[in-house]
Design a protein around this motif. Structure first.
Motif, mmCIF file in Angstrom:
data_model
loop_
_atom_site.group_PDB
_atom_site.id
_atom_site.type_symbol
_atom_site.label_atom_id
_atom_site.label_comp_id
_atom_site.label_asym_id
_atom_site.label_seq_id
_atom_site.Cartn_x
_atom_site.Cartn_y
_atom_site.Cartn_z
ATOM 1 N N ASN A 118 0.818 -1.219 0.000
ATOM 2 C CA ASN A 118 0.000 0.000 0.000
ATOM 3 C C ASN A 118 0.852 1.270 0.000
ATOM 4 O OD1 ASN A 118 -2.442 -1.382 0.010
ATOM 5 N ND2 ASN A 118 -2.570 -1.424 2.244
ATOM 6 N N TYR A 119 1.971 1.230 0.683
ATOM 7 C CA TYR A 119 2.827 2.411 0.809
ATOM 8 C C TYR A 119 4.108 2.198 0.006
ATOM 9 C CZ TYR A 119 -0.163 3.717 4.751
ATOM 10 O OH TYR A 119 -1.241 4.049 5.540
ATOM 11 N N PHE A 120 4.571 3.256 -0.635
ATOM 12 C CA PHE A 120 5.836 3.142 -1.351
ATOM 13 C C PHE A 120 6.904 3.919 -0.574
ATOM 14 C CE2 PHE A 120 5.456 7.389 -2.707
ATOM 15 C CZ PHE A 120 6.382 7.741 -3.681
ATOM 16 N N PRO A 121 8.190 3.786 -0.918
ATOM 17 C CA PRO A 121 9.243 4.382 -0.092
ATOM 18 C C PRO A 121 9.092 5.876 0.176
ATOM 19 C CG PRO A 121 10.219 2.788 -1.584
ATOM 20 C CD PRO A 121 8.768 2.886 -1.962
ATOM 21 N N GLY A 122 8.504 6.609 -0.748
ATOM 22 C CA GLY A 122 8.351 8.047 -0.555
ATOM 23 C C GLY A 122 7.333 8.441 0.481
ATOM 24 N N HIS A 123 6.535 7.507 0.966
ATOM 25 C CA HIS A 123 5.496 7.830 1.946
ATOM 26 C C HIS A 123 6.021 7.941 3.371
ATOM 27 C CE1 HIS A 123 2.080 6.221 -0.848
ATOM 28 N NE2 HIS A 123 2.275 7.522 -1.014
ATOM 29 N N TRP A 124 7.243 7.521 3.612
ATOM 30 C CA TRP A 124 7.769 7.532 4.981
ATOM 31 C C TRP A 124 8.583 8.791 5.240
ATOM 32 C CZ3 TRP A 124 4.907 4.077 7.011
ATOM 33 C CH2 TRP A 124 4.570 2.923 6.298
ATOM 34 N N ALA A 125 8.547 9.253 6.480
ATOM 35 C CA ALA A 125 9.320 10.433 6.864
ATOM 36 C C ALA A 125 10.807 10.079 6.902
ATOM 37 C CB ALA A 125 8.864 10.940 8.226
ATOM 38 N N LEU A 126 11.614 10.975 6.375
ATOM 39 C CA LEU A 126 13.046 10.723 6.246
ATOM 40 C C LEU A 126 13.857 11.819 6.940
ATOM 41 C CD1 LEU A 126 13.187 9.898 2.414
ATOM 42 C CD2 LEU A 126 12.818 8.302 4.305
ATOM 43 N N HIS A 127 15.040 11.424 7.413
ATOM 44 C CA HIS A 127 16.032 12.406 7.814
ATOM 45 C C HIS A 127 16.631 13.030 6.554
ATOM 46 C CE1 HIS A 127 16.205 11.701 12.119
ATOM 47 N NE2 HIS A 127 16.223 10.395 11.914
ATOM 48 N N ALA A 128 17.272 14.182 6.722
ATOM 49 C CA ALA A 128 18.003 14.771 5.604
ATOM 50 C C ALA A 128 19.097 13.801 5.159
ATOM 51 C CB ALA A 128 18.607 16.103 6.017
ATOM 52 N N GLY A 129 19.178 13.557 3.858
ATOM 53 C CA GLY A 129 20.102 12.556 3.337
ATOM 54 C C GLY A 129 21.248 13.156 2.540
ATOM 55 N N VAL A 130 21.860 12.327 1.676
ATOM 56 C CA VAL A 130 23.011 12.737 0.872
ATOM 57 C C VAL A 130 22.764 12.353 -0.582
ATOM 58 C CG1 VAL A 130 24.632 12.502 2.792
ATOM 59 C CG2 VAL A 130 24.230 10.552 1.266
ATOM 60 N N THR A 131 23.448 13.035 -1.465
ATOM 61 C CA THR A 131 23.335 12.729 -2.889
ATOM 62 C C THR A 131 24.608 12.053 -3.397
ATOM 63 O OG1 THR A 131 24.178 14.927 -3.472
ATOM 64 C CG2 THR A 131 21.792 14.666 -3.314
ATOM 65 N N ILE A 132 24.422 11.180 -4.372
ATOM 66 C CA ILE A 132 25.528 10.540 -5.100
ATOM 67 C C ILE A 132 25.418 11.025 -6.543
ATOM 68 C CG2 ILE A 132 26.621 8.375 -5.751
ATOM 69 C CD1 ILE A 132 26.520 8.842 -2.716
ATOM 70 N N ASP A 133 26.379 11.793 -6.995
ATOM 71 C CA ASP A 133 26.258 12.498 -8.277
ATOM 72 C C ASP A 133 26.851 11.717 -9.443
ATOM 73 O OD1 ASP A 133 24.997 14.793 -7.195
ATOM 74 O OD2 ASP A 133 26.932 15.521 -6.484
ATOM 75 N N ASN A 134 26.524 10.461 -9.536
ATOM 76 C CA ASN A 134 26.988 9.682 -10.688
ATOM 77 C C ASN A 134 26.060 8.488 -10.871
ATOM 78 O OD1 ASN A 134 29.126 9.106 -8.198
ATOM 79 N ND2 ASN A 134 28.277 7.217 -9.090
ATOM 80 N N ALA A 135 26.179 7.840 -11.989
ATOM 81 C CA ALA A 135 25.354 6.667 -12.261
ATOM 82 C C ALA A 135 25.646 5.566 -11.236
ATOM 83 C CB ALA A 135 25.621 6.162 -13.674
ATOM 84 N N VAL A 136 24.599 4.832 -10.881
ATOM 85 C CA VAL A 136 24.720 3.777 -9.868
ATOM 86 C C VAL A 136 24.148 2.490 -10.446
ATOM 87 C CG1 VAL A 136 24.003 3.004 -7.582
ATOM 88 C CG2 VAL A 136 24.583 5.411 -7.951
ATOM 89 N N PRO A 137 24.973 1.477 -10.661
ATOM 90 C CA PRO A 137 24.447 0.193 -11.147
ATOM 91 C C PRO A 137 23.657 -0.518 -10.056
ATOM 92 C CG PRO A 137 26.793 0.029 -10.728
ATOM 93 C CD PRO A 137 26.439 1.481 -10.556
#
Length: 693
Positions: A118-137
């Motif tokens: 019923n819920y997808f990952p975006g429905h949960w409250a998150l802490h501030a995270g980090v970005t990875i600025d490149n392609a990820v296999p």
């Protein structure tokens, strides 16, 4: 009030069906008989002896007006058969109200396939995270991160069992513009954290999700906000208006609302026919530090984005749609009494005080729940008012006197025309309600009958240590005032108006009353207060309150203190735009501290103008009493015995009074020898029955 969560077509249909359903059962609920006190069963799902079968379960509820319990496994395990037992009991006892106790903040999800569906990952409250600025296999599990401190190898610890659980994560792809692409996301868990090296390793594709390959835009990784309760790992919903939407266009609140309405569906719902919902921890603001409600990598204090309280907006939108769906006769209540707690006065039927005053405080902050209940009773628009205190104790210092404190709390709540949940004590092998709830051995709930007289408050007859200057707003009084974050003026009709002057609309206005000669004994600060402006412009026209608090510099060190003097000071209250509300703040034994003077600090939430009048410092205790058809209730919150003259309290009643015949002291069944001098011990209450003349 619904700017960002439009109805879904299926939800509209179910809304109409539920909204037209009307009352769950025929007949007037016992809760609204106007009589006192009620037996209200609160929680207790894990009490084995009463859950052996339907007979033992139903016997435990005999004579009750309401039942508030878990009937879903959103946070703890429960016996599924109790759902069928509840429906059977409602049919056999249509006067009893059943309320579903429901956690509105967190959910067991990681091991519940139906929840993950019923819920997808975006429905949960998150802490501030980090970005990875490149392609990820899809098979990459090691990442260098800019801020390894936000990641933990142990995300959750069960404090009772010591069981450790990993930190759960959400990974979401980033599009070419750097935005988050929620159509491509997955769950993960931390495996290792190398703080010095600035790297983490993770397990990908967790909880039924797929480890995806992400393009040149890279990914965003953020920890899910969670906790552990009763051994279960819980994730927090993101109730803000900025919560991401799934492929069906739904945010977390939409999905949660759909689940609730499906449970209540009058034809197919497991909880069809239920009379209400008692929401647990349904917060007004984003309460977890570091919560990033819009997932931009920056924590949003209290859920504020671009100056707007988007968490509050989301909660109000969700509650508005829920109220529209279930109709006006369905009971909706929630925790309140603190600044983070729910403030939806009018949308809800009332508030719950978790403990009275609080489950970690049996008596110290006595005024705080009284003030909040006063506001909810005065300006709650719903005709079916249900304000209650859940009587419970968690403070170790309070447990040895828990029965006394339960009597004290029940007495105060009864005098205030509120509801208290059942508090039980051991009687041999059985657990029985305290005597005061059932007239002792008579076993007669609601035995006091209806209210027969006004609330009597001892401080109303006490001298004003301001000598009337706070009411008249005399120059000698005004000249001592100090205002921080604002300024004051004197308006017509004896109103002291505070106007905010700070640039930050969230900064409070603080009023200080210094150099007050130290009182002898107890005092009650009393004033009438009104807000000239709503807490936020978008809340104009609503009764949703602002918070206020009062602090004294110069309290003694109390031997009964818990966590220092925390609960004796910073007493709370509520006020709003509908009109003036009287708020009172009770401080004990001020003469037991050093120094010749005290200072009072009044703090008002926000920068909107505040009106005050009738400021009095009353030299007395917040003692109270009330007459009922069949008895009288006397309440003493002070640290000294207090004597009551029942002839003055109940002048029209000419008969005698008798102690209850019960199982606990002082209920010995004996007549009151002298109704003009009935003594109540410190921090205690007394319930007396009337005898015909």
């Amino acid at each position: 009030m619904n700017p960002s969560s439009p109805f879904q077509p299926g939800l509209v249909l179910l809304t109409l069906l539920l909204g037209m359903a009307g009352p769950a059962r025929s007949g007037e609920p016992a809760l609204f008989s106007g009589k006192h006190p009620h037996l209200i069963a609160f929680r207790g799902e894990a009490i084995g002896p009463t859950h052996r079968n339907y007979q033992t379960w139903s016997e435990d509820l005999r004579g009750h007006s309401a039942v508030i319990r878990k009937f879903w496994d959103e946070e703890i395990d429960y016996k599924p058969e109790t759902v069928e037992w509840a429906r059977r009991y409602m049919n056999e006892h249509p006067e009893v109200s059943f309320l579903w106790h429901l956690n509105a903040e967190t959910r067991v999800a990681h091991d519940k396939p139906e929840v993950l569906e019923n819920y997808f990952p975006g429905h949960w409250a998150l802490h501030a995270g980090v970005t990875i600025d490149n392609a990820v296999p899809g098979d990459q599990t090691a990442f260098r991160v800019s801020n390894p401190k936000i990641f933990k190898e142990v995300g959750f610890i069960d404090r009772k069992s010591g069981t450790e659980s990993p930190q759960d994560l959400v990974i979401v792809g980033r599009d070419a513009d750097g935005g988050l692409d929620w159509s491509r996301c997955e769950y993960a868990t931390i495996a290792t954290v190398d703080g010095k090296g600035g790297s983490i390793t993770v397990q990908r594709g967790r909880y039924g999700s797929e480890a995806l390959a992400y393009g040149e835009g890279g990914i965003y990784i953020a920890p899910i906000i969670g906790s552990v309760w009763a051994g279960n790992r819980l994730w927090f919903y993101n109730h803000s208006t900025t919560c991401p939407r799934d492929a069906a266009g739904k945010n977390a609140s939409d999905v949660f609302l759909g689940e609730i309405l499906a449970k209540l569906d009058p034809k197919t719902g497991d909880l069809r026919g239920f009379d209400g919902i008692a929401f647990d921890i349904m917060y007004w603001i984003a309460r977890v530090p570091g919560m990033d409600v819009d997932n931009d990598g920056v924590a949003d204090g209290k859920g504020i984005v671009d100056g707007r309280q988007v968490w509050r907006d989301g909660m109000l939108d969700w509650l508005t749609r829920l109220r529209e769906a279930v109709g006006p006769d369905f009971l909706l209540v929630s925790d309140s009494g603190f600044d983070k707690h729910q403030r939806a006065v009018g949308l809800l039927n009332g508030m719950e005080a978790e403990g009275f005053p609080f489950h970690h405080d049996a008596f110290r902050s006595f005024s705080t729940p009284i003030n909040h209940f006063a506001y909810w009773k005065a300006y709650g628009a719903n005709e079916r008012e249900f304000n209650f205190a859940a009587i419970k104790y968690k403070e170790p210092k309070d447990l040895p006197k828990a029965t006394q404190y339960a009597r004290f709390a029940t007495g105060a709540v009864t005098c205030l025309d509120l509801f208290a949940t059942r508090y039980t004590v051991r009687d041999g092998r059985d657990l029985v309600p305290i005597d005061e709830l059932t007239a002792g051995l008579r076993n007669e709930p609601q035995w006091l009958g209806k209210i027969a007289g006004p609330l009597w408050r001892a401080e109303d007859f006490a001298p004003d240590l301001f000598d009337g200057e706070g009411t008249a707003l005399a120059e000698t009084f005004l000249s001592k005032l100090k205002v921080e974050g604002g300024r004051y003026s004197v308006e017509n009709d004896g109103i002291l108006r505070l106007r905010g002057t700070a640039d930050d609309p969230h900064q409070p206005i603080r009023l200080t009353l210094p150099d007050i000669p130290r009182p002898k004994g107890d005092v009650v600060l009393s004033f009438d207060v009104r807000s000239q402006a709503p807490l936020a412009a978008e809340l104009a026209g609503t009764p949703f309150p602002r918070m206020l608090s009062v602090r004294v510099d110069g309290l003694p060190d109390y031997p009964e203190a818990s966590r220092g003097n925390r609960f004796f000071n910073d007493l709370g209250g509520a006020f709003g735009t509908p009109g003036f509300i009287n708020q009172r703040f009770y401080f004990r034994d001020l003469d037991e501290a050093g120094g010749e003077t005290i200072t009072l600090h009044l703090t008002f939430e926000g920068q909107g103008a505040v009106d005050l009048k009738s400021l009095r410092l009353l030299a007395g205790s917040q003692v109270m009493a009330r007459e009922f058809e069949n008895g009288v209730v006397l309440v003493n919150p002070s640290f000294d015995p207090k004597s009551f003259d029942l002839r003055k309290l109940c002048p029209s009643f000419k008969g005698g009074y008798r102690f209850l015949k019960g199982r606990q002291a002082p209920n010995d069944g004996e007549p009151v020898s002298d109704p003009t001098a009935v003594e109540v011990p410190p921090v205690d209450a007394l319930f007396l029955g009337k005898e015909s003349p």
